[in-house]
Design a protein around this motif. Structure first.
Motif, short mmCIF file in Angstrom:
data_model
loop_
_atom_site.label_atom_id
_atom_site.label_comp_id
_atom_site.label_asym_id
_atom_site.label_seq_id
_atom_site.Cartn_x
_atom_site.Cartn_y
_atom_site.Cartn_z
N UNK B 332 -8.35 11.59 8.59
CA UNK B 332 -6.91 11.88 8.71
C UNK B 332 -6.59 12.45 10.08
N UNK B 333 -7.41 13.45 10.49
CA UNK B 333 -7.13 14.12 11.76
C UNK B 333 -7.22 13.12 12.91
N UNK B 334 -8.25 12.26 12.86
CA UNK B 334 -8.46 11.33 13.97
C UNK B 334 -7.42 10.22 13.97
N UNK B 335 -6.96 9.81 12.78
CA UNK B 335 -6.05 8.66 12.74
C UNK B 335 -4.58 9.06 12.76
N UNK B 336 -4.19 9.99 11.88
CA UNK B 336 -2.76 10.24 11.70
C UNK B 336 -2.17 11.13 12.79
N UNK B 391 -7.13 -6.08 3.96
CA UNK B 391 -8.13 -5.92 5.04
C UNK B 391 -9.55 -5.79 4.53
N UNK B 392 -9.71 -5.68 3.19
CA UNK B 392 -11.05 -5.66 2.60
C UNK B 392 -11.94 -4.56 3.16
N UNK B 393 -11.42 -3.34 3.21
CA UNK B 393 -12.19 -2.26 3.80
C UNK B 393 -13.05 -1.53 2.78
N UNK B 394 -13.11 -2.03 1.56
CA UNK B 394 -13.99 -1.41 0.58
C UNK B 394 -13.27 -0.42 -0.31
N UNK B 395 -13.56 -0.47 -1.61
CA UNK B 395 -12.88 0.39 -2.57
C UNK B 395 -13.40 1.82 -2.47
N UNK B 396 -12.48 2.76 -2.40
CA UNK B 396 -12.85 4.16 -2.50
C UNK B 396 -13.69 4.70 -1.36
N UNK B 397 -13.60 4.13 -0.16
CA UNK B 397 -14.36 4.68 0.96
C UNK B 397 -13.55 5.76 1.66
N UNK B 398 -14.27 6.59 2.45
CA UNK B 398 -13.60 7.69 3.13
C UNK B 398 -12.57 7.16 4.12
N UNK B 399 -12.85 6.03 4.76
CA UNK B 399 -11.91 5.48 5.74
C UNK B 399 -10.61 5.10 5.05
N UNK B 400 -10.72 4.37 3.93
CA UNK B 400 -9.51 3.94 3.22
C UNK B 400 -8.75 5.17 2.72
N UNK B 401 -9.48 6.12 2.14
CA UNK B 401 -8.83 7.32 1.62
C UNK B 401 -8.12 8.06 2.75
N UNK B 402 -8.81 8.20 3.90
CA UNK B 402 -8.23 8.91 5.03
C UNK B 402 -6.99 8.21 5.56
N UNK B 403 -7.07 6.88 5.70
CA UNK B 403 -5.92 6.13 6.20
C UNK B 403 -4.74 6.25 5.24
N UNK B 404 -5.04 6.13 3.94
CA UNK B 404 -3.95 6.16 2.95
C UNK B 404 -3.26 7.52 2.95
N UNK B 405 -4.06 8.59 2.86
CA UNK B 405 -3.44 9.92 2.85
C UNK B 405 -2.84 10.22 4.23
N UNK B 406 -3.45 9.65 5.28
CA UNK B 406 -2.91 9.80 6.62
C UNK B 406 -1.50 9.23 6.70
N UNK B 407 -1.33 8.03 6.12
CA UNK B 407 0.01 7.43 6.08
C UNK B 407 0.99 8.34 5.36
#
Lengths: 342, 545
Positions: B332-336, B391-407
């Motif tokens: 989240x910190x790095x992306x959002x 984008x097929x980034x994988x279910x339940x990964x930290x990246x997807x979770x971070x991007x989603x909550x980042x949004x």
């Protein structure tokens, strides 16, 4: 803050600084990605910070993703825990998404290896799985004694027939206790039950009320069975149903009703023994559905499923979780079905 | 405004006295609201803490002992500071809180070293960067005027050091790691973690006291404290490397703080407070051991923090979920944050206010404000649709979770940053322009430093919201139970709020009260640490203004 002179000077070289900073950040982020790729093969077990792990006696590794019914969740969770004690390199994640939610969102799209279900898979779910090339393989792993319970203050009813329960729970059904039986008080029901996404709801509607979808909607639906227990405990005129495990844990807070399938039958108290012996009418099977492809392609999924089926007759399922363990014929039958996918 | 004709031209004072009742009622009403809010929070916290620590399960003797050795001295000393020496009171609370906050920070860093950046990787990384910095410094000495050359050296050197040229030249990082003899992990951390912190402390003390000797002493104190791990670690049953990571930030921060307070010479008696508390805890433990008083059977203990979820309540732990939450926070910190802050700077400083584009920008701003109020589960669905299904980034990964909550927190970050930038008076900008500064120089040297305090506060509070979000995690398939900590940002991860939700639906009551409360307190502590950091950073930037 720096003074104005310094600001002016730093302004002169700022563009380069920014370029440099940007370039550095880019390099850092590339390095970060490269690092992650590199780290996946040497794992986290680098020396020094107690990151050991992964020195069990088996050479299995990888992920097993379990989704599905919240009713089956406690069994899958316990199985995962026991299995991972023997195979520490296999990561079994267990999620409780509801039977239908698991099939629709995770299992049929190919994102999970095993889906738990508290009812048999529906035809449209099978079709949806087939479209994605996922083959669900059915295994019955345990049984549940669905329990109809009332408030502990309720002293007028000890047993019910299917017909009486249908009167209470069908759409446009009875409004007061007296509507069902004139000996009972003329008070309105307080109804608590599982959500319509739950397999428990589906099973009850189809098998007791007698018709899919014919379930009244003016009740308190919840995905958390503890809320049903609390509701029953606090309302004298309440009635609700849930899996036997919740009754076993809360025997002092609610009163379970004995159930008879039809008027002339002898009502039977809910218990694991009665369900196992086939005497309790509201006994229902619980399933897991591994994906055929996962079974034949992923060694760890096969091993976990084998472990799951092999241990589905263990006594902890009854004593600690509150479900009916499979009998040994069931286990043998399951294992021989499984062998086809080796 | 239909006032009576008789009222016109009259003064309030004509009635002889002014009626203050409404004003008083309003005041007391506001006070009541505040008191009610505080009281409800207090009840909730007491309830959760009672469940998590179960203090009443301890022996009465144990409770008495610790009341005598810790609670009463704390209260007494606190009362003294409050009445006699408020400055010392501030020092006392900071001196007690600083090590705790830094200790938690060190815990987070330790998690990173253990799961994301293994010691060898980190070592190669730091050494390679240090070599590049040294080269650039040397170049600065030899050819002070060739700044373009230096930029190329810095960027190219960094890329070469960390990535290398694929297929042609291995990265400097790997070259370092392929050296015939590498120091042990503890020494690696002493060199690449404790030494920079010690240098920072030394530099700070040297600058404050204008004395190289004092700076050297500060540096030495931190290094020695960290190095003690080599001796004490094995005795205390802690890995020396863990000791280094835990101790250097705490001691470093303490050295800087103690030095500052001593230099200012105000409230030094406040340092007695943490000493009294620690001594009280030690004495209490010793007495309880001697008298054989049993402590409370707390749910929140070391086993809980380092253990994994179990079907048995007493053995259940939160560790993998904690690691997962930290990884998600990093994403989240790095992306959002860069995106959000950059967007806010554009909207406030550069976006045109008139014309067609201006109206379009206005539309965007209205939308951002509305997005901040969209239910979080909607963002979960969005994450499922975009990151997983598209984008097929994988279910339940930290990246997807971070991007989603980042949004999810992006609009909050944008709005709070906009507010902070807007609060910089225009006169400052105009003054900067009057000095001949360009727009970019004004933004960089005047607006951003000036609004930094507000930006920090807003963004860290947004992080606090992010760490507790559950609904989006449910949607993107963060599993209910994970027993293995995530190995990278791309593997399936657990998260604290998801784990707590799982416990809340367990059949056994011990899960729903004891374990759940312990999880909630852990989450609260992490959150409060972040909020405390926000406050400290804000104060720092306000002071330096």
């Amino acid at each position: 803050m720096t003074d104005d002179q310094a600001d002016g000077r730093s302004g002169a070289v700022s563009r380069r600084n920014v370029l440099a900073a940007g370039g550095t950040a880019l390099a850092l982020s590339i390095a970060g990605c490269a690092n992650n790729e590199g780290s996946s093969d040497n794992g986290s077990g680098d020396e020094g910070l107690g990151g050991g792990g992964g020195n069990g006696d088996s050479d299995l590794s990888g992920e097993v993703i379990v989704t599905g019914s919240s009713t089956v969740f406690p069994i899958s969770d316990q199985m995962a825990q026991n299995f991972m004690e023997e195979n520490p390199d296999v990561n079994v994640t267990v999620d409780s998404t509801g039977s239908g939610g698991g099939f629709e969102n995770h299992f049929c799209p190919g994102n999970s290896d095993i889906n738990g279900a508290s009812r048999p898979i529906k035809e449209e779910e099978s079709a949806s799985c087939e479209e994605n090339g996922v083959e669900p393989v059915e295994f019955q792993v345990a049984g549940d004694a669905l329990t109809m319970a009332v408030s502990p203050d309720n002293d007028w009813v000890d047993s019910m027939t299917y017909d009486q329960m249908a009167q209470i729970w069908q759409e446009g059904g009875a409004e007061t206790w007296a509507d069902v039986n004139s000996d009972w008080p003329d008070e309105e029901f307080e109804l608590f039950g599982p959500d319509d996404t739950s397999g428990t709801f589906d099973w009850f509607t189809e098998n007791v009320v007698g018709e899919a979808g014919n379930h009244r909607s003016d009740y308190e639906p919840t995905e958390d069975d503890n809320i049903i227990v609390e509701g029953l405990e606090n309302n004298e005129y309440s009635i609700g149903y849930f899996g036997f495990a919740y009754y076993q844990e809360n025997q002092d807070r609610v009163k379970a009703l004995a159930v008879a399938e039809s008027e002339g039958d002898e009502p039977v108290e809910p218990s694991l023994e009665a369900a196992q012996a086939g005497d309790y009418p509201m006994a229902r099977p619980l399933f897991i559905y591994p994906s055929g492809n996962s079974l034949s392609e992923k060694e760890q999924v096969y091993a976990f499923t084998e472990y799951y089926l092999d241990n589905s007759d263990e006594s902890f399922i009854g004593e600690e979780i509150g479900y009916v363990p499979s009998n040994s014929e069931q286990v043998d039958e399951n294992l021989s079905t499984l062998e086809e996918y080796q | 405004m239909a006032s009576d004709a008789t009222d016109v031209g009259k003064w309030f004072g004509d009635a002889g006295s002014i009626d203050r009742t409404t004003g008083r009622l309003f005041k007391w009403g506001c006070l009541g609201a505040t008191a009610l809010a505080l009281f409800l929070m207090l009840v909730f916290l007491l309830y959760v803490f009672n469940d998590a620590f179960a203090p009443l399960s301890a022996d009465p003797g144990w409770l008495l002992t610790f009341t005598g050795t810790v609670l009463l001295p704390m209260l007494g000393l606190g009362a003294y500071y409050y009445r006699r020496d408020p400055a010392a009171g501030r020092v006392a609370y900071t001196a007690l809180g600083l090590p705790i906050v830094m200790g938690l920070f060190a815990g987070g860093v330790w998690l990173l070293f253990r799961h994301v950046a293994p010691p060898r990787m980190w070592f190669g990384f730091v050494v390679a960067l240090a070599i590049v910095v040294a080269l650039v410094r040397a170049h600065e000495r030899i050819r002070p005027n060739a700044t373009d050359e230096r930029t190329v050296l810095l960027v190219g050197g960094t890329i070469l050091a960390l990535v290398g040229v694929p297929g042609l030249f291995p990265s400097l990082r790997n070259l370092v790691l392929s050296a015939p003899a590498l120091p042990t992990v503890t020494v690696m951390f002493l060199l690449t973690f404790a030494l920079p912190i010690a240098t920072l402390a030394g530099w700070y003390v040297r600058k404050g006291r204008e004395s190289t000797r004092a700076g050297t002493i500060a540096l030495a104190v931190v290094l020695v404290a960290a190095g003690l791990g080599l001796v004490i670690g094995p005795v205390a049953g802690v890995l020396p490397a863990t000791w280094v990571i835990a101790v250097s930030p705490v001691v470093g921060a303490l050295v800087m703080y103690v030095d500052r307070v001593l230099r200012q010479g105000e409230g030094t008696s406040g340092f007695a407070f943490p000493v009294v508390v620690v001594a009280g805890i030690l004495a209490g433990t010793a007495i309880a051991d001697l008298a054989d008083f049993a402590g409370p059977e707390t749910w929140l203990n070391r086993d809980f923090l380092t253990g994994v979820h179990s079907t048995t309540a007493v053995e259940a732990g939160i560790y993998p979920a904690l690691v997962g939450s930290v990884l998600i926070l990093i994403v989240i910190v790095v992306s959002a944050f860069p995106v959000g802050i950059a967007a806010a700077v554009y909207l406030e400083e550069y976006a045109p206010s008139g014309g067609k584009l201006g109206r379009f920008i206005e539309l965007i701003e209205i939308n951002i404000a509305n997005l901040a109020g969209v239910p979080s589960v909607v963002y979960g669905v969005l994450g499922l649709a975009i990151f997983i299904n598209l984008l097929n980034m994988g279910v339940g990964t930290a990246v997807v979770a971070g991007f989603t909550v980042g949004l999810l927190i992006l609009p909050i970050v944008i709005i709070s940053t906009q507010e902070a930038i807007r609060s910089v008076p225009d006169s400052r900008r105009n003054a900067s322009y009057a000095m001949g500064a360009t727009k970019w120089q004004t933004v960089r040297n005047v607006v951003l430093p000036e609004s930094m305090a507000g930006i920090f506060t807003g963004t860290i509070l947004a992080l606090g919201r992010a760490i507790g979000e559950t609904a989006p995690l449910l949607m993107i398939g963060v599993p209910a139970v994970v027993r293995v900590s995530p190995e990278s940002f791309f593997s399936r991860t657990g998260a604290m709020p998801r784990q707590i939700l799982t416990w809340s639906t367990q059949i056994e009551t011990d899960f729903r009260y004891g374990v759940l409360a312990a999880g909630v307190v852990t989450l609260l502590v992490v959150l409060l640490t972040m909020n405390a950091t926000a406050i400290v950073l804000r104060n720092r930037y306000q002071q330096s203004r």
